[in-house]
Scaffold this motif. Structure first.
Motif, PDB file in Angstrom:
ATOM      1  N   GLU A 145      39.893  41.636  38.372  1.00 53.01           N
ATOM      2  CA  GLU A 145      40.545  42.006  38.338  1.00 53.01           C
ATOM      3  C   GLU A 145      41.433  43.086  39.176  1.00 53.01           C
ATOM      4  O   GLU A 145      42.662  43.566  39.081  1.00 53.01           O
ATOM      5  CB  GLU A 145      39.705  42.710  36.936  1.00 53.01           C
ATOM      6  N   PHE A 146      40.297  43.895  39.252  1.00 53.02           N
ATOM      7  CA  PHE A 146      40.835  45.021  40.149  1.00 53.02           C
ATOM      8  C   PHE A 146      41.742  44.427  41.941  1.00 53.02           C
ATOM      9  O   PHE A 146      42.136  45.292  42.615  1.00 53.02           O
ATOM     10  CB  PHE A 146      40.189  45.919  40.520  1.00 53.02           C
ATOM     11  N   LYS A 147      40.740  43.837  42.674  1.00 48.81           N
ATOM     12  CA  LYS A 147      40.321  43.477  43.847  1.00 48.81           C
ATOM     13  C   LYS A 147      40.462  44.929  44.511  1.00 48.81           C
ATOM     14  O   LYS A 147      39.243  45.671  44.726  1.00 48.81           O
ATOM     15  CB  LYS A 147      41.825  42.349  44.346  1.00 48.81           C
ATOM     16  N   THR A 148      41.321  44.739  45.842  1.00 46.10           N
ATOM     17  CA  THR A 148      41.028  46.282  46.357  1.00 46.10           C
ATOM     18  C   THR A 148      41.065  48.083  45.778  1.00 46.10           C
ATOM     19  O   THR A 148      40.836  48.485  46.342  1.00 46.10           O
ATOM     20  CB  THR A 148      41.905  46.557  47.832  1.00 46.10           C
ATOM     21  N   SER A 149      41.235  48.329  44.383  1.00 42.90           N
ATOM     22  CA  SER A 149      42.007  48.736  43.745  1.00 42.90           C
ATOM     23  C   SER A 149      40.878  49.453  42.842  1.00 42.90           C
ATOM     24  O   SER A 149      40.027  50.512  42.554  1.00 42.90           O
ATOM     25  CB  SER A 149      43.300  48.862  42.419  1.00 42.90           C
ATOM     26  N   PHE A 150      39.589  48.413  43.617  1.00 46.28           N
ATOM     27  CA  PHE A 150      38.274  49.108  42.174  1.00 46.28           C
ATOM     28  C   PHE A 150      37.433  50.435  42.839  1.00 46.28           C
ATOM     29  O   PHE A 150      37.080  49.628  44.241  1.00 46.28           O
ATOM     30  CB  PHE A 150      37.167  47.682  41.996  1.00 46.28           C
ATOM     31  N   LYS A 151      36.979  50.742  42.297  1.00 48.44           N
ATOM     32  CA  LYS A 151      37.326  51.779  43.335  1.00 48.44           C
ATOM     33  C   LYS A 151      36.184  52.640  42.319  1.00 48.44           C
ATOM     34  O   LYS A 151      36.542  53.028  41.095  1.00 48.44           O
ATOM     35  CB  LYS A 151      37.642  52.834  43.642  1.00 48.44           C
ATOM     36  N   LEU A 152      34.988  53.314  43.184  1.00 52.58           N
ATOM     37  CA  LEU A 152      33.963  54.242  42.340  1.00 52.58           C
ATOM     38  C   LEU A 152      34.577  56.048  41.850  1.00 52.58           C
ATOM     39  O   LEU A 152      34.994  56.500  43.170  1.00 52.58           O
ATOM     40  CB  LEU A 152      32.951  54.663  43.112  1.00 52.58           C
ATOM     41  N   PRO A 153      35.023  56.184  40.467  1.00 52.26           N
ATOM     42  CA  PRO A 153      35.609  57.314  40.541  1.00 52.26           C
ATOM     43  C   PRO A 153      35.133  58.849  40.855  1.00 52.26           C
ATOM     44  O   PRO A 153      34.147  58.481  41.368  1.00 52.26           O
ATOM     45  CB  PRO A 153      35.651  57.514  39.191  1.00 52.26           C
ATOM     46  N   LYS A 154      35.795  59.680  41.344  1.00 53.61           N
ATOM     47  CA  LYS A 154      35.033  61.069  41.677  1.00 53.61           C
ATOM     48  C   LYS A 154      34.263  61.883  40.695  1.00 53.61           C
ATOM     49  O   LYS A 154      33.995  61.745  39.787  1.00 53.61           O
ATOM     50  CB  LYS A 154      35.958  62.110  42.342  1.00 53.61           C
ATOM     51  N   LYS A 159      28.541  31.449  29.169  1.00 54.24           N
ATOM     52  CA  LYS A 159      27.107  31.425  28.525  1.00 54.24           C
ATOM     53  C   LYS A 159      26.437  32.969  27.936  1.00 54.24           C
ATOM     54  O   LYS A 159      26.116  32.745  26.683  1.00 54.24           O
ATOM     55  CB  LYS A 159      26.539  31.489  29.045  1.00 54.24           C
ATOM     56  N   GLY A 160      27.700  33.717  27.783  1.00 55.15           N
ATOM     57  CA  GLY A 160      26.895  35.017  27.217  1.00 55.15           C
ATOM     58  C   GLY A 160      26.070  35.440  27.373  1.00 55.15           C
ATOM     59  O   GLY A 160      24.660  36.815  27.047  1.00 55.15           O
ATOM     60  N   GLN A 161      25.259  35.686  28.760  1.00 59.23           N
ATOM     61  CA  GLN A 161      24.348  36.508  29.189  1.00 59.23           C
ATOM     62  C   GLN A 161      25.182  37.642  29.925  1.00 59.23           C
ATOM     63  O   GLN A 161      26.130  37.705  30.126  1.00 59.23           O
ATOM     64  CB  GLN A 161      24.106  35.204  30.794  1.00 59.23           C
ATOM     65  N   LEU A 162      24.386  38.429  29.735  1.00 60.60           N
ATOM     66  CA  LEU A 162      24.544  40.040  30.101  1.00 60.60           C
ATOM     67  C   LEU A 162      23.840  40.577  31.043  1.00 60.60           C
ATOM     68  O   LEU A 162      22.653  40.852  30.963  1.00 60.60           O
ATOM     69  CB  LEU A 162      24.466  41.238  28.678  1.00 60.60           C
ATOM     70  N   ASN A 163      24.992  40.890  32.318  1.00 58.69           N
ATOM     71  CA  ASN A 163      24.180  41.240  33.170  1.00 58.69           C
ATOM     72  C   ASN A 163      25.286  42.427  33.792  1.00 58.69           C
ATOM     73  O   ASN A 163      26.607  42.253  33.729  1.00 58.69           O
ATOM     74  CB  ASN A 163      23.314  40.445  34.014  1.00 58.69           C
ATOM     75  N   THR A 164      25.086  43.360  35.076  1.00 57.90           N
ATOM     76  CA  THR A 164      25.418  43.597  36.011  1.00 57.90           C
ATOM     77  C   THR A 164      26.376  42.321  36.861  1.00 57.90           C
ATOM     78  O   THR A 164      27.286  43.087  37.661  1.00 57.90           O
ATOM     79  CB  THR A 164      24.886  44.895  37.118  1.00 57.90           C
ATOM     80  N   LEU A 165      26.168  42.153  37.969  1.00 59.25           N
ATOM     81  CA  LEU A 165      26.720  41.204  38.118  1.00 59.25           C
ATOM     82  C   LEU A 165      28.003  40.211  37.734  1.00 59.25           C
ATOM     83  O   LEU A 165      28.974  40.007  38.207  1.00 59.25           O
ATOM     84  CB  LEU A 165      25.568  39.584  38.776  1.00 59.25           C
ATOM     85  N   ASN A 166      27.298  39.957  36.666  1.00 59.19           N
ATOM     86  CA  ASN A 166      28.761  39.586  36.109  1.00 59.19           C
ATOM     87  C   ASN A 166      29.970  40.543  35.321  1.00 59.19           C
ATOM     88  O   ASN A 166      31.096  40.109  36.235  1.00 59.19           O
ATOM     89  CB  ASN A 166      28.763  38.945  34.508  1.00 59.19           C
ATOM     90  N   TRP A 167      29.886  41.716  35.679  1.00 56.56           N
ATOM     91  CA  TRP A 167      30.308  42.812  35.663  1.00 56.56           C
ATOM     92  C   TRP A 167      31.002  43.700  36.799  1.00 56.56           C
ATOM     93  O   TRP A 167      32.221  43.341  37.043  1.00 56.56           O
ATOM     94  CB  TRP A 167      29.980  44.281  35.101  1.00 56.56           C
ATOM     95  N   PHE A 168      30.549  43.176  37.851  1.00 51.96           N
ATOM     96  CA  PHE A 168      30.970  43.321  39.734  1.00 51.96           C
ATOM     97  C   PHE A 168      32.275  42.285  39.477  1.00 51.96           C
ATOM     98  O   PHE A 168      32.891  41.810  40.021  1.00 51.96           O
ATOM     99  CB  PHE A 168      29.667  43.163  40.092  1.00 51.96           C
ATOM    100  N   THR A 169      31.648  40.418  38.963  1.00 49.07           N
ATOM    101  CA  THR A 169      32.298  39.769  39.329  1.00 49.07           C
ATOM    102  C   THR A 169      33.910  39.701  38.603  1.00 49.07           C
ATOM    103  O   THR A 169      34.504  39.721  39.196  1.00 49.07           O
ATOM    104  CB  THR A 169      31.676  38.348  38.749  1.00 49.07           C
ATOM    105  N   LYS A 170      33.996  40.456  37.091  1.00 50.66           N
ATOM    106  CA  LYS A 170      35.081  40.398  36.123  1.00 50.66           C
ATOM    107  C   LYS A 170      36.259  41.599  37.012  1.00 50.66           C
ATOM    108  O   LYS A 170      37.096  40.954  37.514  1.00 50.66           O
ATOM    109  CB  LYS A 170      34.882  40.681  35.169  1.00 50.66           C
ATOM    110  N   MET A 171      35.157  42.518  38.024  1.00 52.25           N
ATOM    111  CA  MET A 171      36.101  43.904  37.864  1.00 52.25           C
ATOM    112  C   MET A 171      36.713  43.842  39.284  1.00 52.25           C
ATOM    113  O   MET A 171      38.157  43.738  39.685  1.00 52.25           O
ATOM    114  CB  MET A 171      35.222  44.847  38.509  1.00 52.25           C
ATOM    115  N   LYS A 172      35.886  42.792  40.375  1.00 47.99           N
ATOM    116  CA  LYS A 172      36.185  42.929  41.505  1.00 47.99           C
ATOM    117  C   LYS A 172      37.713  41.355  41.511  1.00 47.99           C
ATOM    118  O   LYS A 172      38.704  41.683  41.673  1.00 47.99           O
ATOM    119  CB  LYS A 172      35.255  41.866  42.015  1.00 47.99           C
TER     120      LYS A 172
END
Length: 664
Positions: free
Chosen positions: A650-659, A635-648
């Motif tokens: 796309e990346f599944k277990t490879s989704f890590k915080l860099p050092k 719907k074009g809504q911009l928020n962090t939850l959408n970002w996490f949902t997409k990252m998870k």
């Protein structure tokens, strides 16, 4: 779930060929996932097959070419969340999934393998350190309040007392201790000792068994669950009082015979199986299981003891786990809506869902088919023994020697054991204050984005690898980045990046101070050794370019502050030779700092290298668009939850915080 490479693709028809067979992908999935750009011949994907249809899950390839294709339209992402690019060293197409960098407000300072511990002995240095604290970005400390739970929008004022604005001494002490612990690689305190929860996704609990609790466990006897068969009943067929999931205090619906509830059995799914399950007894008692309130839910469950069914034992530990999960659920619901969850306690006669272990016993008891379960280990379990809290005067870390200790705060101890290891600190902080008339402060509370809560179950961020079911390690000590765009500039310059669209119960309005306020405070110390005093001085003032973080809203860039030692006074070593009260001398600050650095070999320590990056006022991260990465939904809504949902996705277990060093 399967994995394979796409052999052919018809984007117009939304079809792909996998292992010689063509499958249809649903329109909603195709459009919602932007698969026309994401999928191509040779791309490896993870999927489920449902007849002639393919249920796409994610791109599996470790190469990022497919991901970059899926994101050519950068409007899908906030600008501070673009992956790769010259800012982080090149195109993501040549990077592995786990090396993709993104701007996140916190990171973790490494912990060394060894804690430098010594016996607690009296040192020869006592005196006072006079400091100024100048906030370089907005800063906020709320007025004290009780522990009441509020479900409305919060408005908070800056802490004020006796005509002065206050930064409480307790807050200063806590913040400085955290920095000192990191610099000196002191013991790890206050790590969560409870095992955390994980939410299983849809389909992950497919091997579950339905049952009815026949007996609760005791310390001497296991509990017992009898196997149950499940039928569904249409919610509309139930009398109103049994649809009400909020009616606490009424007689349990589980204890009533279904013949009192449902007269028209045609409302039961699989009606042909009903006679078989009940052995032809239309008034056979079952258990009506009303689930939690779910939008547009059409069915509830009826459980009948399975004829000639199995029985399963379960331990007191399993019972404690389900009770803990219920307690947590009730607290979450109460905080969110002001109302508790519809189940208060698990009792005999209740329906239950569970899995079966290798010995045929029940495990992972749950009250939902998409349940929360507890991890095997707590965060504290993952702390190496060498890094755990000091518990003896003969072997204490720098932080415990300077700030005091109460032993291991994470383990239950008898009162007499706690008394034996309690040690009062040797540093004493006073409140930092600024006169009301001198403060540059907002006249009224300003609306800011939601601050959220810590999420240690975000294992790709908080753990080195794996989950709390693995014997891995925690990442380290949590610190927040400084936001360059908010340093020494007026609030109006970055207002749009921290202000939500409207007031809601999950965000708040706060009366923060603008940049440039100068607070004054004092630190007294007694009986410190030379290197201990040097560490304290370094902790207070840090090195050029390094800033502290204080107060609330650190994730939004608030609290970045410079601390300067304006006066360093020592009590003379000869002060007891006469009654002259003037035995005060000015100390050589750098001499003490060098003493600590040389003894500790500080410049070689990984944690110091990390601190010099994350505490530096100048860094390579960009928070000018938003403190947290964001992306758009359908719907074009911009928020962090959408970002996490997409990252998870796309990346599944490879989704890590860099050092931290990845951003150097």
């Amino acid at each position: 779930m399967a994995k394979a490479k796409i052999e052919a693709i018809n984007k117009d028809a939304k079809k792909v060929t996998i292992k010689g067979k063509e499958y249809q992908i649903g329109k909603a999935k195709w459009n919602g996932e932007n698969l026309a750009n994401k999928l191509d011949v040779g791309v490896e994907i993870e999927f489920d097959i449902k007849g002639a249809n393919l249920d796409f899950k994610r791109v599996v390839s470790s190469e990022e070419n497919s991901f970059s294709k899926g994101n050519n339209n950068n409007s899908r992402f906030n600008n501070n969340n673009k992956f790769g690019g010259s800012k982080f060293g090149g195109n993501t197409s040549s990077q592995s999934v786990s090396s993709v960098k993104f701007n996140y407000p916190y990171n973790f300072v490494r912990v060394g393998e060894k804690v430098e511990r010594e016996a607690i002995n009296k040192g020869g240095f006592s005196g006072k350190i006079v400091c100024t604290l100048t906030n370089k970005s907005p800063i906020f400390f709320p007025e004290p309040k009780g522990n009441e739970i509020t479900t409305t929008h919060s408005r908070e004022m800056f802490y004020k007392k006796d005509g002065k604005y206050i930064i409480p001494a307790s807050s200063l002490k806590g913040s400085f201790r955290s920095v000192l612990e990191a610099i000196s690689n002191s013991c790890l305190l206050n790590i969560e000792n409870e095992r955390l929860e994980k939410r299983l996704g849809a389909g992950a609990f497919n091997d579950r068994v339905f049952g009815i609790i026949k007996r609760l466990p005791t310390e001497n006897e296991d509990g017992l669950i009898v196997e149950a068969t499940v039928l569904k009943v249409k919610t509309d067929a139930l009398p109103f009082e049994y649809k009400d999931r909020r009616g606490k205090g009424k007689e349990s619906i589980y204890d009533l015979p279904l013949s009192n509830l449902i007269k028209n059995y045609e409302h039961i799914d699989k009606a042909n199986d009903f006679d078989k399950i009940t052995n032809g007894k239309k008034d056979m008692d079952g258990i009506l299981w009303i689930s939690s309130d779910i939008f547009s839910k059409k069915h509830e469950k009826i459980l009948y003891p399975t004829q000639n069914g199995k029985s399963f034992r379960f331990t007191m530990d399993e019972y404690r786990d389900i009770q803990y999960l219920l307690k947590q659920r009730n607290e979450r619901d109460l905080k969110k809506s002001g109302k508790e969850f519809y189940i208060e306690n698990i009792k005999s006669g209740d329906p239950i869902i569970f899995q079966v272990d290798n010995n045929g016993n029940a495990k992972n008891l749950a009250f939902s088919e998409i349940p929360r379960l507890r991890y095997k280990y707590s965060p504290y379990d993952l702390v190496p023994t060498e890094l755990k809290a000091c518990d003896t005067f003969e072997s204490a870390c720098y932080a415990c020697r300077i700030f005091g200790m109460t032993g291991n705060n994470n383990e239950e101890k008898k009162e007499e054991e706690k008394d034996k290891i309690a040690l009062q600190g040797r540093v004493y902080f006073k409140d930092a204050t600024i006169d009301k008339d001198e403060a540059n402060i907002q006249s009224k509370p300003i609306l800011i984005k939601s601050l959220g809560e810590p999420h240690p179950t975000l294992t790709g961020f908080y753990l080195e690898n794996g989950t709390y079911d693995d014997k891995t390690k925690i990442r380290g000590r949590k610190f927040y980045w400084h936001h360059k765009d908010k340093l020494n500039v007026d609030y109006s310059k970055f207002k749009t990046s921290i202000t939500p669209e409207k007031e809601e119960k999950h965000n708040s309005s706060i009366q923060f101070m603008n940049h440039g306020n100068k607070f004054n405070f004092e630190v007294s110390f007694k009986n410190l050794k030379e290197d201990e005093l040097g560490l304290l001085l370094l902790t207070l003032e840090l090195e050029d370019g390094m800033l502290h973080k204080f107060g609330k809203a650190k994730a939004l860039g608030f609290g970045s502050s410079e601390v300067k030692v304006t006066n360093f006074l020592l009590q003379s070593q000869n002060r007891y030779e006469s009654f002259d009260s003037s035995h005060i001398e000015s100390g050589d600050k750098q001499k003490f700092i060098d003493s600590f650095k040389n003894k500790f070999n500080l410049e070689s320590k990984d944690q110091w290298k990390d601190l010099k990056v994350i505490m530096n006022q100048d860094n390579k991260l960009d928070f000018s668009k938003s403190p947290f990465p964001e992306s758009e939904d359908k719907k074009g809504q911009l928020n962090t939850l959408n970002w996490f949902t997409k990252m998870k996705r796309e990346f599944k277990t490879s989704f890590k915080l860099p050092k931290i060093q990845d951003y150097k």
